[in-house]
Design a protein around this motif. Structure first.
Motif, short mmCIF file in Angstrom:
data_model
loop_
_atom_site.label_atom_id
_atom_site.label_comp_id
_atom_site.label_asym_id
_atom_site.label_seq_id
_atom_site.Cartn_x
_atom_site.Cartn_y
_atom_site.Cartn_z
N ALA A 163 0.85 -1.24 -0.18
CA ALA A 163 -0.02 -0.14 -0.07
C ALA A 163 0.87 1.33 0.05
CB ALA A 163 -1.01 -0.03 1.43
N SER A 166 2.43 1.72 -3.46
CA SER A 166 1.18 2.20 -4.40
C SER A 166 0.88 3.54 -4.20
CB SER A 166 0.20 1.17 -4.23
OG SER A 166 -1.15 1.81 -4.58
N GLU A 167 0.93 4.00 -2.73
CA GLU A 167 0.40 5.44 -2.41
C GLU A 167 1.35 6.44 -3.21
OE1 GLU A 167 0.50 9.06 -0.16
OE2 GLU A 167 1.90 7.40 -0.27
N ASN A 170 1.01 6.68 -6.63
CA ASN A 170 -0.04 7.29 -6.91
C ASN A 170 0.01 9.05 -6.61
OD1 ASN A 170 -1.17 4.99 -7.62
ND2 ASN A 170 -2.97 5.28 -6.28
#
Ligand code: NAG
Ligand code: NAG
Ligand code: NAG
Ligand code: NAG
Ligand code: NAG
Length: 380
Positions: A163, A166-167, A170
């Protein structure tokens, strides 16, 4: 020439983001410290040039919805923390520290064993850290778990790292650091940590190298943070060896340095070596004393010949007052020896608990001093 540098630029641009922050940090000597928002110093008092990482403690887990919360009374300290400590040292990294609940793991299990709970927790931790400007997340207070919970604990760290990666992708922000703290384990302990997952998914793990023997729990004296000791006496060197035996390697291990000691009430006057009968804490409710307090305590007895001595075998400092109170703690010499140990054993660095207890940054400079001497030695 020009094309070579353009080429290296090209490679940097493309490969730097992929190699991610958690490998980059592995190559740095970590000088970390905990700031407890409830302590008497404020963030602007912290001499942040002495540190590479500062951890702001504690945020908590709401065990109803698995979201992170910060007490309303402390919130402004957390939101101002990063900016405040960076004004003195722009290169210091800040981490949000989350308290996992301590010795009773029941609540933690209820988060670990359900995918939806883990997801809420992970999402909330990232959102909370980012919204207050932190560059990383720390989990402290997770006890070793039974074999039945190891897989879920490992899964949490796996999902947490995914996560975080991924964060970062993004948001186009640098990846958050992810670290945790772990307790001492004896060879005979059936509980453990998911060391393999920790090795892969965390930037480092802070070994809680203190509070092994405390006057509220033990009825004979023992050093709470000895570096070495005889077999059957918990000490940092044997604790680190045990972690290694269970599969965690030194290059992600950060040694804890206590800025506190303990005062014990002795049963028999003058009997003050280890394993002397003790009847509980002295001086404070649980016997714990910050370094600053210990130094002023010692000064107040200065005329009565109370002097602390460095115990080279255990790597601790100790003194006795009026034959009835025995205090064990870390002074500059113990801290220095532990920092040298960390260097010699190829550990990643140290993590101080906690900053407010230092006395005019004497202990924090002890770690720094050693570091600079080492740099000089290797010619940097
Ligand atoms: C914050 O709240 C927690 C949980 O309610 C409590 O245990 C803790 O003592 C509080 N800490 C501070 C600094 O107010
Ligand atoms: C915890 O979550 C529950 C359910 O959402 C909420 O009612 C409660 O106020 C929360 N507690 C804290 C301290 O944030
Ligand atoms: C998860 O752990 C909690 C606490 O130990 C337990 O009460 C609950 O039944 C467990 N849930 C599952 C799905 O295993
Ligand atoms: C990042 O974006 C992808 C695609 O929109 C999404 O599936 C994922 O949940 C996002 N990750 C985070 C941590 O927000
Ligand atoms: C001290 O503690 C040990 C184990 O924790 C116990 O067996 C022993 O009886 C205790 N001794 C006294 C004098 O309380």
């Amino acid at each position: 020439m020009a094309s070579t540098s353009m080429l290296s630029c090209f490679f940097l641009l493309f490969f730097l983001p992929l190699t991610a922050a958690h490998t980059a940090s592995s190559s740095t000597w970590v000088k970390a410290g905990y700031y407890n928002s409830a302590s008497e110093i404020s963030a602007s008092d912290i001499k942040s040039t002495l540190f590479t990482h500062l951890l702001c403690a504690f945020s908590f887990i709401n065990w109803t919805n698995y979201n992170i919360f910060i007490n309303a009374s402390e919130l402004h300290k957390f939101s101002a923390f990063t900016q405040t400590v960076k004004s003195q040292n722009p290169t210091v990294s800040t981490l949000l520290s989350i308290w996992a609940g301590g010795r009773d793991n029941t609540f933690l299990f209820s988060m670990l064993n359900q995918s939806s709970h883990r997801k809420s927790f992970i999402h909330s931790s990232i959102t909370t850290a980012r919204s207050h400007g932190f560059q990383g997340i720390d989990l402290i207070g997770a006890s070793p778990v039974p074999a039945s919970e190891l897989a879920d604990f490992g899964k949490l760290l796996e999902e947490w790292r995914a996560a975080i990666t991924s964060e970062a992708r993004n948001s186009s922000k640098p990846e958050l650091l992810l670290v945790m703290a772990g307790y001492y384990l004896r060879a005979s302990d059936s509980t453990s940590y998911p060391f393999d997952s920790m090795q892969r998914n965390l930037d480092w793990v802070h070994f809680l190298a203190y509070d092994y023997y405390v006057p509220t729990k033990n009825n004979i004296t023992g050093f709470h943070a000895a570096l070495y000791g005889p077999t059957n006496w918990d000490n940092t060197d044997s604790g680190i060896k045990e972690w290694r035996r269970r599969g965690f390697s030194s290059n992600k291990l950060v040694i804890g340095l206590p800025y506190h000691g303990y005062a014990w009430t002795l049963v028999n006057q003058g009997e003050n070596c280890i394993a002397a009968p003790a009847s509980g804490p002295a001086t404070t409710r649980d016997g714990s004393m910050g370094y600053k307090f210990i130094k002023s305590f010692l000064r107040s007895f200065g005329n009565n010949g109370v002097v602390s001595r460095f115990n080279n075998n255990f790597v601790v400092d100790e003194f006795t007052v009026a034959a009835t109170v025995w205090v064990d703690f870390d002074d500059v010499d113990s801290i220095r020896a532990k920092v040298s140990y960390a260097k010699e054993k190829g550990l990643l660095g140290y993590n101080v608990f906690q900053l407010a207890n230092d006395d005019n940054w004497v202990l924090s400079k002890a770690g720094e001093f050693n570091y600079q001497k080492t740099l000089l030695k290797i010619g940097l």
